[in-house]
Enzyme design. Sequence first.
Site, PDB file in Angstrom:
ATOM      1  N   HIS A   5      77.508  53.239   5.627  1.00  0.00           N
ATOM      2  CA  HIS A   5      78.619  54.136   5.267  1.00  0.00           C
ATOM      3  C   HIS A   5      79.556  53.389   4.320  1.00  0.00           C
ATOM      4  O   HIS A   5      80.104  52.343   4.677  1.00  0.00           O
ATOM      5  CB  HIS A   5      79.364  54.532   6.545  1.00  0.00           C
TER       6      HIS A   5
ATOM      7  N   ASP B 143      82.925  53.262   2.468  1.00  0.00           N
ATOM      8  CA  ASP B 143      84.280  53.841   2.434  1.00  0.00           C
ATOM      9  C   ASP B 143      84.954  53.491   1.114  1.00  0.00           C
ATOM     10  O   ASP B 143      85.401  52.364   0.920  1.00  0.00           O
ATOM     11  CB  ASP B 143      85.112  53.289   3.609  1.00  0.00           C
TER      12      ASP B 143
ATOM     13  N   HIS C 118      81.399  57.878   1.277  1.00  0.00           N
ATOM     14  CA  HIS C 118      82.582  58.648   1.693  1.00  0.00           C
ATOM     15  C   HIS C 118      83.683  58.406   0.676  1.00  0.00           C
ATOM     16  O   HIS C 118      84.290  57.333   0.668  1.00  0.00           O
ATOM     17  CB  HIS C 118      83.002  58.171   3.098  1.00  0.00           C
TER      18      HIS C 118
ATOM     19  N   GLY D 245      91.894  56.052   5.537  1.00  0.00           N
ATOM     20  CA  GLY D 245      92.653  55.001   4.850  1.00  0.00           C
ATOM     21  C   GLY D 245      92.432  53.619   5.414  1.00  0.00           C
ATOM     22  O   GLY D 245      92.579  52.618   4.709  1.00  0.00           O
TER      23      GLY D 245
ATOM     24  N   GLY E 138      89.679  50.677  12.435  1.00  0.00           N
ATOM     25  CA  GLY E 138      90.314  50.170  13.642  1.00  0.00           C
ATOM     26  C   GLY E 138      91.386  51.053  14.245  1.00  0.00           C
ATOM     27  O   GLY E 138      92.199  50.600  15.053  1.00  0.00           O
TER      28      GLY E 138
ATOM     29  N   ASP F  50      83.882  60.630  12.025  1.00  0.00           N
ATOM     30  CA  ASP F  50      84.203  59.324  11.451  1.00  0.00           C
ATOM     31  C   ASP F  50      85.582  58.835  11.876  1.00  0.00           C
ATOM     32  O   ASP F  50      86.585  59.454  11.524  1.00  0.00           O
ATOM     33  CB  ASP F  50      84.156  59.470   9.920  1.00  0.00           C
ATOM     34  N   GLY F  51      85.586  57.721  12.652  1.00  0.00           N
ATOM     35  CA  GLY F  51      86.861  57.060  12.925  1.00  0.00           C
ATOM     36  C   GLY F  51      87.135  56.899  14.402  1.00  0.00           C
ATOM     37  O   GLY F  51      87.131  57.879  15.145  1.00  0.00           O
TER      38      GLY F  51
ATOM     39  N   GLY G  58      82.629  51.763  12.626  1.00  0.00           N
ATOM     40  CA  GLY G  58      82.992  50.568  11.856  1.00  0.00           C
ATOM     41  C   GLY G  58      83.333  49.417  12.772  1.00  0.00           C
ATOM     42  O   GLY G  58      82.454  48.686  13.242  1.00  0.00           O
TER      43      GLY G  58
HETATM   44  C1  DX5 Z   1      88.567  55.419   7.490  1.00  0.00           C
HETATM   45  C2  DX5 Z   1      87.071  55.380   7.171  1.00  0.00           C
HETATM   46  C3  DX5 Z   1      86.225  55.208   8.398  1.00  0.00           C
HETATM   47  C4  DX5 Z   1      86.519  53.897   9.143  1.00  0.00           C
HETATM   48  C5  DX5 Z   1      85.777  53.883  10.452  1.00  0.00           C
HETATM   49  O1  DX5 Z   1      89.263  55.877   6.368  1.00  0.00           O
HETATM   50  O2  DX5 Z   1      86.670  56.581   6.544  1.00  0.00           O
HETATM   51  O3  DX5 Z   1      84.836  55.238   8.008  1.00  0.00           O
HETATM   52  O4  DX5 Z   1      86.092  52.818   8.337  1.00  0.00           O
HETATM   53  O5  DX5 Z   1      86.081  52.680  11.038  1.00  0.00           O
HETATM   54  P1  DX5 Z   1      86.412  52.563  12.606  1.00  0.00           P
HETATM   55  O6  DX5 Z   1      85.090  52.867  13.296  1.00  0.00           O
HETATM   56  O7  DX5 Z   1      86.853  51.130  12.748  1.00  0.00           O
HETATM   57  O8  DX5 Z   1      87.462  53.579  12.912  1.00  0.00           O
HETATM   58 ZN    ZN Z   2      84.509  56.795   6.283  1.00  0.00          ZN
END
Ligand code: DX5
Ligand code: ZN
Length: 210
Positions: A30, A32, A63, A139, A142, A173-174, A193
């Site tokens: 993925h 970002d 993304h 953005g 974590g 996602d997130g 992530g």
């Molecule tokens: C946030 C990203 C996510 C994020 C996910 O803007 O789009 O993909 O990196 O990371 P975790 O799993 O740490 O929330």
């Molecule tokens: Zn993302």
Amino acid sequence: MKISASFLSIKDNLKENILVLDQSNIDYLHLDIMDGKFVSNKTWDIETIKKLLTGTNRPKDVHLMVSDVKTYIDDFSTLNPDYITIHFEAVDDIEEMINYIKSKHIKVGLSIKPNTDIVSIIPYLSLIDLVLIMSVEPGKGGQDFIESASSKINILKELRDENNYYHYVIEVDGGINDETINLCRNADIIVVGSYITKSDNYNEQINKLK
Ligand code: DX5
Ligand code: ZN
């Protein structure tokens, strides 16, 4: 349920750790991509990404958290990703952008932020390959899982079951970890992530999710 792993939160030895992540038990990488305008953070441009991803094999799930969507579609389509996902909130003419990604023979994802209602994207559901439900404010990594994402996932599954001309996959996602994953059971792909990359044994974390 498939796992799309985000490397946004990897702090050191990024190139080496992306290779380790790529070789672990994930289904997608993925990416970002942030421009510092649509979201306040800025991540990697296409030249940097190409260097970082040298040697990786997993299909890519891009993304785009950007305002100048068309430019980034041009740049990131050169990676031949499986998906390019754009934000509903970033685009004036959604159908034009959907068709633009399709013209590059790449599957189209449409993402909504936590405060955007499902109703906004209903007109596009028959046109897209993936819906990305943000369970954090885009953005940064974590952050904590926002539980309203769970009902959006369930509504999208119901809509797809009731309308056999809907073919989108549901991605969330997130803030996903071994607990919040239980709120995502109707999703087809989960983006993970920090739960994976904060540990020094990626496969161990992935196996806890599987
Ligand atoms: C946030 C990203 C996510 C994020 C996910 O803007 O789009 O993909 O990196 O990371 P975790 O799993 O740490 O929330
Ligand atoms: Zn993302």
